[in-house]
Design a protein around this motif. Sequence first.
Motif, PDB file in Angstrom:
ATOM      1  N   ARG A   1       0.847  -1.181   0.000  1.00  0.00           N
ATOM      2  CA  ARG A   1       0.000   0.000   0.000  1.00  0.00           C
ATOM      3  C   ARG A   1       0.882   1.231   0.000  1.00  0.00           C
ATOM      4  O   ARG A   1       1.996   1.211   0.480  1.00  0.00           O
ATOM      5  N   HIS A   2       0.342   2.304  -0.523  1.00  0.00           N
ATOM      6  CA  HIS A   2       1.070   3.563  -0.579  1.00  0.00           C
ATOM      7  C   HIS A   2       0.582   4.428   0.571  1.00  0.00           C
ATOM      8  O   HIS A   2      -0.611   4.634   0.738  1.00  0.00           O
ATOM      9  N   HIS A   3       1.515   4.920   1.387  1.00  0.00           N
ATOM     10  CA  HIS A   3       1.163   5.706   2.564  1.00  0.00           C
ATOM     11  C   HIS A   3       1.028   7.191   2.256  1.00  0.00           C
ATOM     12  O   HIS A   3       0.808   7.981   3.165  1.00  0.00           O
ATOM     13  N   GLY A   4       1.176   7.612   1.021  1.00  0.00           N
ATOM     14  CA  GLY A   4       1.092   9.025   0.691  1.00  0.00           C
ATOM     15  C   GLY A   4       2.424   9.719   0.941  1.00  0.00           C
ATOM     16  O   GLY A   4       3.330   9.180   1.549  1.00  0.00           O
ATOM     17  N   GLY A   5       2.526  10.933   0.462  1.00  0.00           N
ATOM     18  CA  GLY A   5       3.774  11.666   0.650  1.00  0.00           C
ATOM     19  C   GLY A   5       4.863  11.101  -0.246  1.00  0.00           C
ATOM     20  O   GLY A   5       4.624  10.323  -1.152  1.00  0.00           O
ATOM     21  N   SER A   6       6.072  11.498   0.028  1.00  0.00           N
ATOM     22  CA  SER A   6       7.185  11.024  -0.797  1.00  0.00           C
ATOM     23  C   SER A   6       7.616   9.635  -0.355  1.00  0.00           C
ATOM     24  O   SER A   6       7.552   9.297   0.818  1.00  0.00           O
ATOM     25  N   PRO A   7       8.062   8.815  -1.285  1.00  0.00           N
ATOM     26  CA  PRO A   7       8.513   7.474  -0.919  1.00  0.00           C
ATOM     27  C   PRO A   7       9.770   7.541  -0.062  1.00  0.00           C
ATOM     28  O   PRO A   7      10.561   8.473  -0.165  1.00  0.00           O
ATOM     29  N   ARG A   8       9.956   6.537   0.786  1.00  0.00           N
ATOM     30  CA  ARG A   8      11.133   6.471   1.645  1.00  0.00           C
ATOM     31  C   ARG A   8      12.376   6.211   0.821  1.00  0.00           C
ATOM     32  O   ARG A   8      12.342   5.486  -0.171  1.00  0.00           O
ATOM     33  N   GLN A   9      13.461   6.790   1.259  1.00  0.00           N
ATOM     34  CA  GLN A   9      14.750   6.506   0.656  1.00  0.00           C
ATOM     35  C   GLN A   9      15.191   5.131   1.144  1.00  0.00           C
ATOM     36  O   GLN A   9      14.938   4.765   2.296  1.00  0.00           O
ATOM     37  N   PRO A  10      15.878   4.342   0.327  1.00  0.00           N
ATOM     38  CA  PRO A  10      16.303   2.998   0.734  1.00  0.00           C
ATOM     39  C   PRO A  10      17.136   2.987   2.015  1.00  0.00           C
ATOM     40  O   PRO A  10      17.052   2.065   2.808  1.00  0.00           O
ATOM     41  N   GLU A  11      17.944   4.022   2.240  1.00  0.00           N
ATOM     42  CA  GLU A  11      18.779   4.029   3.427  1.00  0.00           C
ATOM     43  C   GLU A  11      17.987   4.322   4.702  1.00  0.00           C
ATOM     44  O   GLU A  11      18.513   4.237   5.799  1.00  0.00           O
ATOM     45  N   GLU A  12      16.700   4.652   4.586  1.00  0.00           N
ATOM     46  CA  GLU A  12      15.871   4.955   5.747  1.00  0.00           C
ATOM     47  C   GLU A  12      15.136   3.742   6.292  1.00  0.00           C
ATOM     48  O   GLU A  12      14.482   3.836   7.314  1.00  0.00           O
ATOM     49  N   SER A  13      15.208   2.619   5.630  1.00  0.00           N
ATOM     50  CA  SER A  13      14.477   1.444   6.091  1.00  0.00           C
ATOM     51  C   SER A  13      15.188   0.173   5.649  1.00  0.00           C
ATOM     52  O   SER A  13      16.165   0.222   4.917  1.00  0.00           O
ATOM     53  N   GLY A  14      14.681  -0.964   6.137  1.00  0.00           N
ATOM     54  CA  GLY A  14      15.212  -2.235   5.688  1.00  0.00           C
ATOM     55  C   GLY A  14      16.264  -2.860   6.584  1.00  0.00           C
ATOM     56  O   GLY A  14      16.835  -3.884   6.239  1.00  0.00           O
ATOM     57  N   ARG A  15      16.531  -2.234   7.731  1.00  0.00           N
ATOM     58  CA  ARG A  15      17.552  -2.777   8.615  1.00  0.00           C
ATOM     59  C   ARG A  15      16.986  -3.412   9.877  1.00  0.00           C
ATOM     60  O   ARG A  15      17.727  -3.892  10.725  1.00  0.00           O
ATOM     61  N   GLY A  16      15.673  -3.427  10.031  1.00  0.00           N
ATOM     62  CA  GLY A  16      15.061  -3.925  11.251  1.00  0.00           C
ATOM     63  C   GLY A  16      15.417  -5.357  11.597  1.00  0.00           C
ATOM     64  O   GLY A  16      15.772  -5.661  12.737  1.00  0.00           O
ATOM     65  N   SER A  17      15.355  -6.248  10.633  1.00  0.00           N
ATOM     66  CA  SER A  17      15.670  -7.656  10.888  1.00  0.00           C
ATOM     67  C   SER A  17      17.123  -7.834  11.312  1.00  0.00           C
ATOM     68  O   SER A  17      17.425  -8.627  12.207  1.00  0.00           O
ATOM     69  N   ALA A  18      18.019  -7.086  10.697  1.00  0.00           N
ATOM     70  CA  ALA A  18      19.432  -7.170  11.059  1.00  0.00           C
ATOM     71  C   ALA A  18      19.673  -6.642  12.472  1.00  0.00           C
ATOM     72  O   ALA A  18      20.474  -7.204  13.227  1.00  0.00           O
ATOM     73  N   ILE A  19      18.983  -5.579  12.840  1.00  0.00           N
ATOM     74  CA  ILE A  19      19.111  -5.028  14.192  1.00  0.00           C
ATOM     75  C   ILE A  19      18.603  -6.031  15.215  1.00  0.00           C
ATOM     76  O   ILE A  19      19.258  -6.287  16.230  1.00  0.00           O
ATOM     77  N   VAL A  20      17.440  -6.614  14.955  1.00  0.00           N
ATOM     78  CA  VAL A  20      16.875  -7.613  15.877  1.00  0.00           C
ATOM     79  C   VAL A  20      17.830  -8.794  16.020  1.00  0.00           C
ATOM     80  O   VAL A  20      18.116  -9.248  17.128  1.00  0.00           O
ATOM     81  N   ALA A  21      18.351  -9.293  14.922  1.00  0.00           N
ATOM     82  CA  ALA A  21      19.272 -10.441  14.966  1.00  0.00           C
ATOM     83  C   ALA A  21      20.556 -10.107  15.721  1.00  0.00           C
ATOM     84  O   ALA A  21      21.065 -10.932  16.488  1.00  0.00           O
ATOM     85  N   ALA A  22      21.070  -8.892  15.539  1.00  0.00           N
ATOM     86  CA  ALA A  22      22.325  -8.510  16.187  1.00  0.00           C
ATOM     87  C   ALA A  22      22.174  -8.336  17.703  1.00  0.00           C
ATOM     88  O   ALA A  22      23.098  -8.642  18.453  1.00  0.00           O
ATOM     89  N   LEU A  23      21.009  -7.881  18.152  1.00  0.00           N
ATOM     90  CA  LEU A  23      20.828  -7.583  19.569  1.00  0.00           C
ATOM     91  C   LEU A  23      20.215  -8.716  20.376  1.00  0.00           C
ATOM     92  O   LEU A  23      20.228  -8.665  21.602  1.00  0.00           O
ATOM     93  N   SER A  24      19.705  -9.730  19.710  1.00  0.00           N
ATOM     94  CA  SER A  24      19.018 -10.799  20.437  1.00  0.00           C
ATOM     95  C   SER A  24      19.835 -12.086  20.446  1.00  0.00           C
ATOM     96  O   SER A  24      20.613 -12.356  19.531  1.00  0.00           O
ATOM     97  N   ALA A  25      19.630 -12.864  21.509  1.00  0.00           N
ATOM     98  CA  ALA A  25      20.271 -14.173  21.602  1.00  0.00           C
ATOM     99  C   ALA A  25      19.615 -15.145  20.632  1.00  0.00           C
ATOM    100  O   ALA A  25      20.282 -15.989  20.031  1.00  0.00           O
ATOM    101  N   ARG A  26      18.310 -15.005  20.484  1.00  0.00           N
ATOM    102  CA  ARG A  26      17.530 -15.826  19.547  1.00  0.00           C
ATOM    103  C   ARG A  26      16.375 -14.977  19.050  1.00  0.00           C
ATOM    104  O   ARG A  26      15.866 -14.131  19.779  1.00  0.00           O
TER     105      ARG A  26
END
Length: 98
Positions: free
Chosen positions: A56-81
Amino acid sequence: MPSDLADDALLVLSELITNAVVHALPPASLCLSRQGGRAACAVRIEVTDAGPALLRHHGGSPRQPEESGRGSAIVAALSARSGTTTYQGGTTRWAEIQ
């Protein structure tokens, strides 16, 4: 709970909630639990949603690639499992912080 553990848990919680709000159908629910009894310093974070949303499109300008997409890596790096459980009618993403 040591402050560094609390900081990691807060960041992981934020990433999991953001994922549910941005990419999934409502409602989203959060469950926090302490693992291993009173002396343990481990936290389990679970965020459950109603499954993936259609693109879905949230309106406004689209996000720049460097502004998103790192959540899974952050979760994996900070969690034991961490992981994902998918079932009919929803998805639970979870992480354990120690």
